[in-house]
Structure formats: structure tokens, C-alpha cells
Design a protein around this motif. Structure first.
Motif, PDB file in Angstrom:
ATOM      1  N   GLY A 277       5.542  -8.014  -8.040  1.00  0.00           N
ATOM      2  CA  GLY A 277       5.699  -9.441  -7.802  1.00  0.00           C
ATOM      3  C   GLY A 277       6.713 -10.081  -8.731  1.00  0.00           C
ATOM      4  N   TYR A 278       6.835  -9.519  -9.946  1.00  0.00           N
ATOM      5  CA  TYR A 278       7.812 -10.052 -10.911  1.00  0.00           C
ATOM      6  C   TYR A 278       9.234  -9.897 -10.371  1.00  0.00           C
ATOM      7  CZ  TYR A 278       8.311 -11.783 -15.718  1.00  0.00           C
ATOM      8  OH  TYR A 278       8.511 -12.581 -16.826  1.00  0.00           O
TER       9      TYR A 278
ATOM     10  N   VAL B 166       9.254 -11.481  12.227  1.00  0.00           N
ATOM     11  CA  VAL B 166       8.577 -11.106  13.472  1.00  0.00           C
ATOM     12  C   VAL B 166       8.510  -9.586  13.595  1.00  0.00           C
ATOM     13  CG1 VAL B 166       8.794 -11.094  15.984  1.00  0.00           C
ATOM     14  CG2 VAL B 166       9.090 -13.230  14.717  1.00  0.00           C
ATOM     15  N   ILE B 167       9.606  -8.917  13.270  1.00  0.00           N
ATOM     16  CA  ILE B 167       9.615  -7.447  13.327  1.00  0.00           C
ATOM     17  C   ILE B 167       8.613  -6.870  12.340  1.00  0.00           C
ATOM     18  CG2 ILE B 167      11.017  -5.395  12.913  1.00  0.00           C
ATOM     19  CD1 ILE B 167      13.430  -7.016  13.932  1.00  0.00           C
ATOM     20  N   ILE B 168       8.596  -7.429  11.125  1.00  0.00           N
ATOM     21  CA  ILE B 168       7.639  -6.966  10.117  1.00  0.00           C
ATOM     22  C   ILE B 168       6.208  -7.157  10.627  1.00  0.00           C
ATOM     23  CG2 ILE B 168       6.691  -7.488   7.831  1.00  0.00           C
ATOM     24  CD1 ILE B 168       9.570  -8.112   6.939  1.00  0.00           C
TER      25      ILE B 168
ATOM     26  N   GLY C  62      -0.694  -0.837  10.101  1.00  0.00           N
ATOM     27  CA  GLY C  62      -1.468   0.294  10.598  1.00  0.00           C
ATOM     28  C   GLY C  62      -0.940   1.647  10.185  1.00  0.00           C
ATOM     29  N   HIS C  63      -0.727   2.514  11.181  1.00  0.00           N
ATOM     30  CA  HIS C  63      -0.358   3.908  10.929  1.00  0.00           C
ATOM     31  C   HIS C  63       0.976   4.028  10.208  1.00  0.00           C
ATOM     32  CE1 HIS C  63      -3.774   5.396  13.101  1.00  0.00           C
ATOM     33  NE2 HIS C  63      -3.442   4.750  14.203  1.00  0.00           N
ATOM     34  N   LEU C  64       1.899   3.122  10.460  1.00  0.00           N
ATOM     35  CA  LEU C  64       3.202   3.220   9.809  1.00  0.00           C
ATOM     36  C   LEU C  64       3.048   3.126   8.300  1.00  0.00           C
ATOM     37  CD1 LEU C  64       6.312   3.306   9.958  1.00  0.00           C
ATOM     38  CD2 LEU C  64       6.275   0.805  10.051  1.00  0.00           C
ATOM     39  N   VAL C  65       2.251   2.161   7.832  1.00  0.00           N
ATOM     40  CA  VAL C  65       2.059   1.983   6.399  1.00  0.00           C
ATOM     41  C   VAL C  65       1.289   3.164   5.819  1.00  0.00           C
ATOM     42  CG1 VAL C  65       1.025   0.514   4.631  1.00  0.00           C
ATOM     43  CG2 VAL C  65       2.175  -0.522   6.595  1.00  0.00           C
ATOM     44  N   GLU C  66       0.325   3.683   6.567  1.00  0.00           N
ATOM     45  CA  GLU C  66      -0.445   4.828   6.084  1.00  0.00           C
ATOM     46  C   GLU C  66       0.442   6.066   5.920  1.00  0.00           C
ATOM     47  OE1 GLU C  66      -3.645   5.405   8.764  1.00  0.00           O
ATOM     48  OE2 GLU C  66      -4.624   3.491   8.312  1.00  0.00           O
ATOM     49  N   GLU C  67       1.351   6.263   6.873  1.00  0.00           N
ATOM     50  CA  GLU C  67       2.222   7.440   6.811  1.00  0.00           C
ATOM     51  C   GLU C  67       3.408   7.242   5.875  1.00  0.00           C
ATOM     52  OE1 GLU C  67       3.344   8.221  10.797  1.00  0.00           O
ATOM     53  OE2 GLU C  67       1.286   8.594  11.500  1.00  0.00           O
TER      54      GLU C  67
ATOM     55  N   ALA D 287       7.097   1.663   3.129  1.00  0.00           N
ATOM     56  CA  ALA D 287       7.580   0.720   4.147  1.00  0.00           C
ATOM     57  C   ALA D 287       7.119  -0.698   3.852  1.00  0.00           C
ATOM     58  CB  ALA D 287       7.096   1.158   5.532  1.00  0.00           C
ATOM     59  N   ALA D 288       5.896  -0.847   3.340  1.00  0.00           N
ATOM     60  CA  ALA D 288       5.396  -2.192   3.040  1.00  0.00           C
ATOM     61  C   ALA D 288       6.209  -2.828   1.920  1.00  0.00           C
ATOM     62  CB  ALA D 288       3.921  -2.123   2.662  1.00  0.00           C
ATOM     63  N   ASP D 289       6.513  -2.059   0.856  1.00  0.00           N
ATOM     64  CA  ASP D 289       7.316  -2.600  -0.246  1.00  0.00           C
ATOM     65  C   ASP D 289       8.725  -2.931   0.216  1.00  0.00           C
ATOM     66  OD1 ASP D 289       5.184  -2.366  -1.941  1.00  0.00           O
ATOM     67  OD2 ASP D 289       5.858  -0.485  -2.856  1.00  0.00           O
ATOM     68  N   ALA D 290       9.290  -2.064   1.044  1.00  0.00           N
ATOM     69  CA  ALA D 290      10.632  -2.336   1.563  1.00  0.00           C
ATOM     70  C   ALA D 290      10.652  -3.608   2.401  1.00  0.00           C
ATOM     71  CB  ALA D 290      11.114  -1.140   2.393  1.00  0.00           C
ATOM     72  N   ALA D 291       9.611  -3.792   3.210  1.00  0.00           N
ATOM     73  CA  ALA D 291       9.520  -5.009   4.022  1.00  0.00           C
ATOM     74  C   ALA D 291       9.376  -6.233   3.141  1.00  0.00           C
ATOM     75  CB  ALA D 291       8.347  -4.901   4.988  1.00  0.00           C
ATOM     76  N   ASP D 292       8.604  -6.113   2.057  1.00  0.00           N
ATOM     77  CA  ASP D 292       8.440  -7.246   1.138  1.00  0.00           C
ATOM     78  C   ASP D 292       9.771  -7.620   0.485  1.00  0.00           C
ATOM     79  OD1 ASP D 292       5.785  -7.195   1.763  1.00  0.00           O
ATOM     80  OD2 ASP D 292       5.115  -6.374  -0.159  1.00  0.00           O
ATOM     81  N   LEU D 293      10.514  -6.614   0.041  1.00  0.00           N
ATOM     82  CA  LEU D 293      11.806  -6.881  -0.585  1.00  0.00           C
ATOM     83  C   LEU D 293      12.782  -7.506   0.405  1.00  0.00           C
ATOM     84  CD1 LEU D 293      12.207  -3.615  -2.695  1.00  0.00           C
ATOM     85  CD2 LEU D 293      11.800  -5.920  -3.584  1.00  0.00           C
ATOM     86  N   LEU D 294      12.796  -6.978   1.628  1.00  0.00           N
ATOM     87  CA  LEU D 294      13.708  -7.499   2.642  1.00  0.00           C
ATOM     88  C   LEU D 294      13.353  -8.938   3.006  1.00  0.00           C
ATOM     89  CD1 LEU D 294      16.006  -7.127   4.649  1.00  0.00           C
ATOM     90  CD2 LEU D 294      14.359  -6.122   6.245  1.00  0.00           C
ATOM     91  N   GLY D 295      12.063  -9.203   3.254  1.00  0.00           N
ATOM     92  CA  GLY D 295      11.655 -10.552   3.610  1.00  0.00           C
ATOM     93  C   GLY D 295      11.954 -11.549   2.505  1.00  0.00           C
ATOM     94  N   SER D 296      11.712 -11.161   1.257  1.00  0.00           N
ATOM     95  CA  SER D 296      11.973 -12.057   0.127  1.00  0.00           C
ATOM     96  C   SER D 296      13.472 -12.305  -0.041  1.00  0.00           C
ATOM     97  CB  SER D 296      11.388 -11.460  -1.154  1.00  0.00           C
ATOM     98  OG  SER D 296       9.986 -11.296  -1.041  1.00  0.00           O
ATOM     99  N   ALA D 297      14.281 -11.262   0.105  1.00  0.00           N
ATOM    100  CA  ALA D 297      15.732 -11.424  -0.021  1.00  0.00           C
ATOM    101  C   ALA D 297      16.267 -12.365   1.057  1.00  0.00           C
ATOM    102  CB  ALA D 297      16.415 -10.062   0.075  1.00  0.00           C
TER     103      ALA D 297
END
Length: 409
Positions: A213-214, A246-248, A254-259, A263-273
Motif C-alpha cells: 500500500g505504501y 471494468v476488465i479487472i 476466482g481461478h485466475l487469482v488462485e493460479e 495478477a491481483a497485485d499487477a491489477a492494483d498497480l495498473l488501476g492505481s497508475a
């Protein structure tokens, strides 16, 4: 700050708080497990899309970025101007957080105790989610803003974890940058940096969201140094951000994050940027346009969004226990009916009204609290007295001395 950017931030604050409220309300009162296997009314699909964890999470990320932009950006501005700022900065930050978080923790204790007594048959306060969360230790550590950082949150108020992170960003960020504050003595700058580094290391040791988060918070702060927009068109920046979110919402779950946990961290960085890009587009764009942002209700709603975020969860849990204790433990978990939606929206309305009135005795008193804290610090550490005047030789003219004035950062 340009008016249009200020209004955009105000609108983002209350809209984000509303999304978080909707997500938590839906989780407790609306079961849409058959949304993909049975026909539903169009509004049911809208609600399913809107009140989803992924959107609520993106709203929290936006809170972090906006906080960094406003608070961390102000620290960087003071450093560039070589201004003394630490005293006023900490007065503002401590009063801002504790005037809300302290009463929110107490309210959590009251509602959880009352709900557990009145609606014990619902079993809500015995859920595994809350096991061990009602101890005196967690009550104390929540007052110290350590919930979610080395300690669990107290009672049912899970969302307070994010405020603990923010509080320690407020504390450590200026201390870590203090070596660049050339207006302060070198010894103070080095001591402040050592304290900031020690706090950062201590808080980062337990596994938590603090370090990741920092990055987002500091990204918002350092974005204030960017001299021009990355995307000039505000509409283009907004549409790009909305499309990616919307894509995120539809993909990163679900399964994407489990596998692929990354991907979740990448989505967080992309959305924040992309949200930073939107902020810059509004900062450097023309002052006209976006008439929807000019309404005064944005500030009115934003002024109690912090309070709403801080107290909504114990209110929702109390309502969930009341429903379980009166309508039966299975009522809220049945496949959603119009009655479920009616109860959910009613509870949301109660939470919003409660958030407003809570803010009247907390957030609305921030200015008065800062004045009292300032006066208290003045009594504890009064300004040094002016040195005694030395005798002057005879016949030497004495220049008129201007009155000594107190200068605040």
C-alpha cells in the motif's frame, strides 16, 4: 489546487465510500449465487456488477492514491519551499485520524456488545470471521492504529485496517524525507530519519498490506511532482481508467487469482497508475467543463465519507444480527428476493444517515480540535523568550525594534 480537480477528488471520495458500503451490504443481505444460471431483472445484473469485491477494492486503492496525492504531496511542497512544517503537519494528521478512529472504535464496542446481547440467537457475532476479535488487547491496539498491522482488527470493524496503514504513512513519510528539509538542523534531520526508518522497519516486519500500500500511497505523493499531464484529455483518461477497471472487475477474480497470485497485485498497480493519470489530467486541464462536478453536494457528501467508511461495518453487522434474530438465520442467505433488496437498501440508508450524524461530532469538529491541540502544545513547549537587551554605549542611537511575531508553518 484547481477547483475542477478538488471537485473530482470530492466526488471520488463519496462515490468510493458508497461502493464499499454497497459491497459489504450485498455480502450480508443479498445472495446472487444463481446470477449466471437463472434469469433476473436487468437491475439485478447491474447490482451484481456494481456491488462486487473487485470494484470495492479499486475504490480503496483510489483512497490510498488520493491520500498520498493530498497529504504526501503537501509534504513534498513544503520540502521544495524549505518551510518549517512538521509541527502543523502532525497537528493536522493526528487530529484528522484520531477524531474519527477513536470514536469509531468505541462505537464498535457499543454496537457489538449490544448486538451480541440482543441477538445472540443469530450467531452472527460467533462467526469464525470474528473469533478472538473482542479482546481488550485488540481494543487497545486499534486505538494505537495497529489493526491489520501485527494485530487483528477489533470487533466487527474490519475496514479500519486501511486507516491504520494511512496513519503510519502520515507518520513515516515526512520523517524518511527529513534529510532533504534543509531548514531544520542537521541533527534533527538525521534523528527524524532514523526514527522514520525504525518505525518503517518495525511496521513492515509483520505480514500485512502496509508495504504494498505504501507504493500506491507514495505514488500519489510523487505524482504531484509531474509537471504535465500524461494524457491531456480528461475524458480519454477517465474512459481508459473506467475500461481497465471494468476488465479487472470481470477478469481478475476466482481461478485466475488462485493460479496467478501476481495478477491481483499487477491489477492494483495498473488501476492505481491510471487513477494517477486521471488526477493529472484534471490538474492540468482547463478550468471549464465537467459541469456535473460543479454541484455543491459533492463536498457535502465527501465531508462525511470518512465517517461513513469508519463506522459502516459494525452497523451492517448489527443489522444482520437483528435480521437473523427476528426473521431467522437462513433469511439473509436465501437466494435474493425483492424483500432482501428492500432490507439491504434500508440498511444502507441507515448507515449513511448514521455516518452523517457521526461526522457532525467528529469530522466537523476537526478545526476546533486542531486549535485545542495547538494551544496544548504551546503550553507544553512555549516559544523561547526574547534575550534580555544589553546595555548600549551612551549616545549610540537605538533603532526601533519591530514587535516579535509568532510565525506558524
Amino acid at each position: 489546487m484547481p477547483f475542477i480537480l478538488s471537485q473530482f477528488i470530492e466526488a471520488s471520495r463519496w462515490l468510493g465510500a458508497l461502493v464499499v458500503l454497497a459491497v459489504h451490504t450485498s455480502n450480508l443481505f443479498i445472495n446472487n449465487a444463481d446470477i449466471m444460471s437463472a434469469p433476473h431483472a436487468p437491475l439485478a445484473y447491474v447490482w451484481w456488477f456494481y456491488a462486487a469485491f473487485e470494484l470495492g477494492h479499486q475504490a480503496v486503492l483510489a483512497f490510498f492514491v488520493m491520500s498520498g496525492y493530498l497529504v504526501g504531496g503537501a509534504v513534498l511542497a513544503h520540502l521544495r519551499k524549505n518551510q518549517d512544517f512538521l509541527r502543523e503537519y502532525f497537528i493536522h494528521r493526528v487530529s484528522r485520524i484520531y477524531l474519527v478512529v477513536g470514536p469509531a472504535v468505541v462505537l464498535t464496542l457499543v454496537l457489538d456488545s449490544l448486538g451480541g446481547w440482543l441477538f445472540a440467537s443469530s450467531g452472527v457475532y460467533d462467526w469464525p470471521l470474528f473469533k478472538g476479535h473482542f479482546s481488550a488487547l485488540l481494543f487497545l491496539t486499534s486505538f494505537l492504529n495497529l489493526q491489520g498491522i501485527g494485530f487483528d482488527y477489533f470487533g466487527t470493524n474490519g475496514p479500519l485496517w486501511s486507516l491504520a496503514c494511512e496513519f503510519w504513512y502520515y507518520v513515516t513519510f515526512p520523517l524518511l524525507l527529513l534529510p532533504f528539509a534543509r531548514n531544520y538542523p542537521l541533527a534533527l534531520r538525521l534523528l527524524g530519519f532514523a526514527l522514520g526508518a525504525a518505525l518503517f522497519a518495525a511496521i513492515s516486519t509483520p505480514p500485512s498490506w502496509f508495504k504494498f500500500g505504501y507504493i500506491l500511497w507514495a505514488g500519489g505523493a510523487f505524482a504531484t511532482l509531474i509537471p504535465r499531464p500524461i494524457i491531456s484529455s480528461r475524458w480519454a483518461a477517465l474512459l481508459l481508467y473506467a475500461a481497465v477497471v471494468v476488465i479487472i472487475r470481470l477478469v481478475v477474480r476466482g481461478h485466475l487469482v488462485e493460479e496467478h497470485p501476481w495478477a491481483a497485485d499487477a491489477a492494483d498497480l495498473l488501476g492505481s497508475a491510471l487513477f494517477i493519470i486521471v488526477l493529472l489530467a484534471f490538474r492540468y486541464g482547463p478550468s471549464e467543463g465537467f459541469s456535473l462536478l460543479r454541484f455543491k453536494f459533492h463536498k457535502t457528501l465527501a465531508d462525511f465519507s470518512f465517517s461513513l467508511y469508519s463506522i459502516h461495518m459494525p452497523i451492517l453487522i448489527f443489522a444482520r444480527a437483528a435480521v437473523g434474530g427476528t426473521l431467522g438465520n437462513d433469511w439473509a442467505t436465501q437466494l435474493a428476493t425483492p424483500q432482501n433488496y428492500a432490507v439491504a437498501f434500508s440498511v444502507m440508508g441507515v448507515a449513511i444517515v448514521a455516518g452523517y450524524f457521526f461526522s457532525r461530532v467528529t469530522e466537523a469538529k476537526t478545526g476546533a480540535a486542531r486549535r485545542k491541540l495547538r494551544a496544548l502544545l504551546d503550553r507544553w513547549a512555549p516559544e523561547p523568550a526574547a534575550p534580555a537587551a544589553q546595555p548600549l554605549p551612551e549616545q549610540q542611537p537605538v533603532a526601533a525594534q519591530p514587535p516579535r511575531q509568532r510565525i506558524e508553518a
